[in-house]
Scaffold this active site. Sequence first.
Site, PDB file in Angstrom:
ATOM      1  N   GLU A 118     -21.949   6.818  34.637  1.00 57.83           N
ATOM      2  CA  GLU A 118     -22.740   8.026  34.370  1.00 57.83           C
ATOM      3  C   GLU A 118     -22.300   9.256  35.152  1.00 57.83           C
ATOM      4  O   GLU A 118     -23.045   9.786  36.002  1.00 57.83           O
ATOM      5  CB  GLU A 118     -24.212   7.740  34.642  1.00 57.83           C
ATOM      6  CG  GLU A 118     -24.776   6.653  33.786  1.00 57.83           C
ATOM      7  CD  GLU A 118     -26.275   6.506  33.926  1.00 57.83           C
ATOM      8  OE1 GLU A 118     -26.840   7.021  34.895  1.00 57.83           O
ATOM      9  OE2 GLU A 118     -26.883   5.886  33.046  1.00 57.83           O
TER      10      GLU A 118
ATOM     11  N   HIS B  74     -20.355   3.776  41.342  1.00 61.40           N
ATOM     12  CA  HIS B  74     -21.749   3.940  40.899  1.00 61.40           C
ATOM     13  C   HIS B  74     -22.464   4.808  41.938  1.00 61.40           C
ATOM     14  O   HIS B  74     -23.391   4.380  42.619  1.00 61.40           O
ATOM     15  CB  HIS B  74     -22.439   2.579  40.762  1.00 61.40           C
ATOM     16  CG  HIS B  74     -23.688   2.613  39.935  1.00 61.40           C
ATOM     17  ND1 HIS B  74     -23.904   1.817  38.817  1.00 61.40           N
ATOM     18  CD2 HIS B  74     -24.806   3.379  40.052  1.00 61.40           C
ATOM     19  CE1 HIS B  74     -25.113   2.062  38.318  1.00 61.40           C
ATOM     20  NE2 HIS B  74     -25.684   3.004  39.038  1.00 61.40           N
TER      21      HIS B  74
ATOM     22  N   ASN C 184     -25.453   3.529  28.495  1.00 61.68           N
ATOM     23  CA  ASN C 184     -26.728   3.284  29.186  1.00 61.68           C
ATOM     24  C   ASN C 184     -27.806   4.019  28.399  1.00 61.68           C
ATOM     25  O   ASN C 184     -27.763   5.246  28.302  1.00 61.68           O
ATOM     26  CB  ASN C 184     -26.676   3.817  30.622  1.00 61.68           C
ATOM     27  CG  ASN C 184     -25.752   3.009  31.508  1.00 61.68           C
ATOM     28  OD1 ASN C 184     -25.206   2.009  31.064  1.00 61.68           O
ATOM     29  ND2 ASN C 184     -25.560   3.452  32.733  1.00 61.68           N
TER      30      ASN C 184
ATOM     31  N   GLU D   9     -26.550  -0.617  30.246  1.00 58.47           N
ATOM     32  CA  GLU D   9     -27.876  -0.589  30.878  1.00 58.47           C
ATOM     33  C   GLU D   9     -28.947  -0.307  29.827  1.00 58.47           C
ATOM     34  O   GLU D   9     -28.758   0.562  28.983  1.00 58.47           O
ATOM     35  CB  GLU D   9     -27.991   0.502  31.966  1.00 58.47           C
ATOM     36  CG  GLU D   9     -27.260   0.228  33.241  1.00 58.47           C
ATOM     37  CD  GLU D   9     -27.379   1.352  34.242  1.00 58.47           C
ATOM     38  OE1 GLU D   9     -28.394   2.095  34.231  1.00 58.47           O
ATOM     39  OE2 GLU D   9     -26.432   1.542  35.031  1.00 58.47           O
TER      40      GLU D   9
ATOM     41  N   TYR E  56     -31.985   4.486  27.734  1.00 59.20           N
ATOM     42  CA  TYR E  56     -33.350   4.246  28.225  1.00 59.20           C
ATOM     43  C   TYR E  56     -34.402   4.866  27.327  1.00 59.20           C
ATOM     44  O   TYR E  56     -35.461   4.306  27.093  1.00 59.20           O
ATOM     45  CB  TYR E  56     -33.512   4.790  29.654  1.00 59.20           C
ATOM     46  CG  TYR E  56     -32.788   3.943  30.673  1.00 59.20           C
ATOM     47  CD1 TYR E  56     -31.419   4.105  30.922  1.00 59.20           C
ATOM     48  CD2 TYR E  56     -33.464   2.935  31.365  1.00 59.20           C
ATOM     49  CE1 TYR E  56     -30.754   3.317  31.834  1.00 59.20           C
ATOM     50  CE2 TYR E  56     -32.802   2.136  32.293  1.00 59.20           C
ATOM     51  CZ  TYR E  56     -31.443   2.338  32.511  1.00 59.20           C
ATOM     52  OH  TYR E  56     -30.787   1.540  33.419  1.00 59.20           O
TER      53      TYR E  56
ATOM     54  N   ARG F  97     -23.080  -7.343  35.460  1.00 61.29           N
ATOM     55  CA  ARG F  97     -22.453  -6.044  35.744  1.00 61.29           C
ATOM     56  C   ARG F  97     -22.888  -5.575  37.113  1.00 61.29           C
ATOM     57  O   ARG F  97     -24.081  -5.438  37.378  1.00 61.29           O
ATOM     58  CB  ARG F  97     -22.854  -5.028  34.667  1.00 61.29           C
ATOM     59  CG  ARG F  97     -22.336  -3.630  34.956  1.00 61.29           C
ATOM     60  CD  ARG F  97     -22.659  -2.638  33.860  1.00 61.29           C
ATOM     61  NE  ARG F  97     -22.179  -1.305  34.224  1.00 61.29           N
ATOM     62  CZ  ARG F  97     -22.959  -0.263  34.465  1.00 61.29           C
ATOM     63  NH1 ARG F  97     -24.280  -0.393  34.340  1.00 61.29           N
ATOM     64  NH2 ARG F  97     -22.455   0.898  34.838  1.00 61.29           N
TER      65      ARG F  97
HETATM   66  O1  LIG Z   1     -33.180   4.894  36.549  1.00 57.56           O
HETATM   67  C1  LIG Z   1     -32.827   3.580  36.261  1.00 57.56           C
HETATM   68  C2  LIG Z   1     -31.312   3.414  36.291  1.00 57.56           C
HETATM   69  C3  LIG Z   1     -30.692   3.567  37.680  1.00 57.56           C
HETATM   70  O2  LIG Z   1     -31.318   2.701  38.595  1.00 57.56           O
HETATM   71  C4  LIG Z   1     -29.188   3.260  37.564  1.00 57.56           C
HETATM   72  O3  LIG Z   1     -28.542   3.220  38.825  1.00 57.56           O
HETATM   73  C5  LIG Z   1     -28.499   4.302  36.717  1.00 57.56           C
HETATM   74  O4  LIG Z   1     -27.251   3.839  36.226  1.00 57.56           O
HETATM   75  C6  LIG Z   1     -29.383   4.761  35.587  1.00 57.56           C
HETATM   76  N1  LIG Z   1     -29.073   5.630  34.650  1.00 57.56           N
HETATM   77  C7  LIG Z   1     -30.181   5.833  33.922  1.00 57.56           C
HETATM   78  C8  LIG Z   1     -30.251   6.758  32.745  1.00 57.56           C
HETATM   79  N2  LIG Z   1     -29.744   8.008  33.072  1.00 57.56           N
HETATM   80  C9  LIG Z   1     -30.467   8.966  33.725  1.00 57.56           C
HETATM   81  C10 LIG Z   1     -31.040   9.978  33.011  1.00 57.56           C
HETATM   82  C11 LIG Z   1     -31.728  10.966  33.670  1.00 57.56           C
HETATM   83  C12 LIG Z   1     -31.832  10.950  35.038  1.00 57.56           C
HETATM   84  C13 LIG Z   1     -31.265   9.903  35.747  1.00 57.56           C
HETATM   85  C14 LIG Z   1     -30.586   8.899  35.084  1.00 57.56           C
HETATM   86  C15 LIG Z   1     -31.188   5.068  34.382  1.00 57.56           C
HETATM   87  N3  LIG Z   1     -30.663   4.388  35.408  1.00 57.56           N
END
Ligand SMILES: OC[C@@H]1[C@@H](O)[C@H](O)[C@@H](O)c2nc(CNc3ccccc3)cn21
Length: 449
Positions: free
Chosen positions: A168, A123, A293, A353, A295, A79
């Site tokens: 996102e 993105h 996505n 993600e 985390y 991706r």
């Molecule tokens: O932070 C890690 C990755 C980032 O590098 C990616 O470009 C992005 O798609 C991405 N989204 C998140 C999860 N969403 C999020 C939640 C709170 C603050 C910022 C991102 C994490 N990540």
Amino acid sequence: MTKPSIHFPKDFLWGCATSAYQIEGSPLADGAGPSVWHRFSHTPGRVQDGDTGDVTCDHYRRWESDVDLMQSLGLNSYRFSIAWGRVLPEGTGRVNAAGLDFYERLVDRLLSRGIQPMVTLFHWDLPAALDDRGGWLNRDIAHWFAEYANVVFRRLDDRVKYWTTLNEPWVVADGGYMHGVLAPGHRNIFEAPRAAHHLMMAHGAAVQAYRAVGRNQIGLVVNIEPKYPASQSDADLAATRRAEAYMNRQYLEPALLGSYPEELHEVFGDACPKWPEADLKLIKQPIDYVGVNYYTRAVVRSDPTAWPLKSTTVKQKQHTHMETGWEVFPQGLVDTLLWIRDKYGNPPVYITENGACFFDPPQVEGPVLEDPLRVDYLRKHITAVHTAIQRGADIRGYFAWSLFDNFEWAFGFSKRFGLVHMNYETLKRTLKTSAHFYSKVIATNGAAL
Ligand SMILES: OC[C@@H]1[C@@H](O)[C@H](O)[C@@H](O)c2nc(CNc3ccccc3)cn21
């Protein structure tokens, strides 16, 4: 007792995810137009340590060997995002052939190595020329985005089977327009919901355009962070509902249901716009999948002094190296996937993600760098995906974030999410133990978990 063997569906996509501005470097090469992130990272004080995406992983020049590295890991999918400004330097109008050719060569090499591309159109790296015309605050951006999408669909849809309109939208609206911590750096509660709405109109316009020319799949990628109340008090329960509506439902529901959650009125107050029904109709174009996505989760406590949500998150025990202390909570991924299954009619879902940054132990030079915490994180979360599949969720793929350590937006290079270590001086790529672990998981379709 022997561990029950784990197997994922036969055609399950196993990939890694990246994005253009975070790994490519050469942001102005071969006629590319600057993005808002080029401007933001070159504005003193905006990015930690003054880091920029000028070089980062130098993928724009090393893409051939990078694809070969992906093949060596056994990925069957990858991706990545297309930088809008490489294709349309001014965002609309003139096409930059060199930019489009770069992505065509990348797609062709991926396919020649048996790797399915999943391509994200946006993105976060909006062409600066469009920001000068109002960017996501200008309703015309829906047409600008559909024009750009059409150029890319016409060139690549004969080879790209999986498209994503936006990555996102919540992060762009919240980080870029509400809090001002991400590009373009606005801090304005009246702008945030308008940017959010125009992002979703652009999503709808691109899906509508795709249906006229495309023959494959297109979806939306949202970040979902499940919200759990810190207590059962009315205040904490109400704060949790607001937080869930603001992050997790504000984008999914217009896309899937054609309506915004009522709780947004509590969040935005008199800043909450009233949108024409025709807008919601445009946004609710049928999509083929939802990209999630995931985390971490958030434990939510009411806090009347906190702006704009009047809530804060309570830090938990085991967390990652993210400044806000993202808790390691794989159960949250199971809960998220079953929530989507039940609330939105069990749509096809890709985990687009999932990953973590840890303060990996001091790296001793060598063929492999040890990252045990990331191996543990991936094992627990991929197992969570399998649990959700066994309970009936229609999950069709998993993309680890990220292939390489890369430019982590306002954190610069201080946060490492990669399965492959990046030496930013030498640009040497070095596999971490998590890369070898993930390779085994892919090779056994999950049995190696
Ligand atoms: O932070 C890690 C990755 C980032 O590098 C990616 O470009 C992005 O798609 C991405 N989204 C998140 C999860 N969403 C999020 C939640 C709170 C603050 C910022 C991102 C994490 N990540």
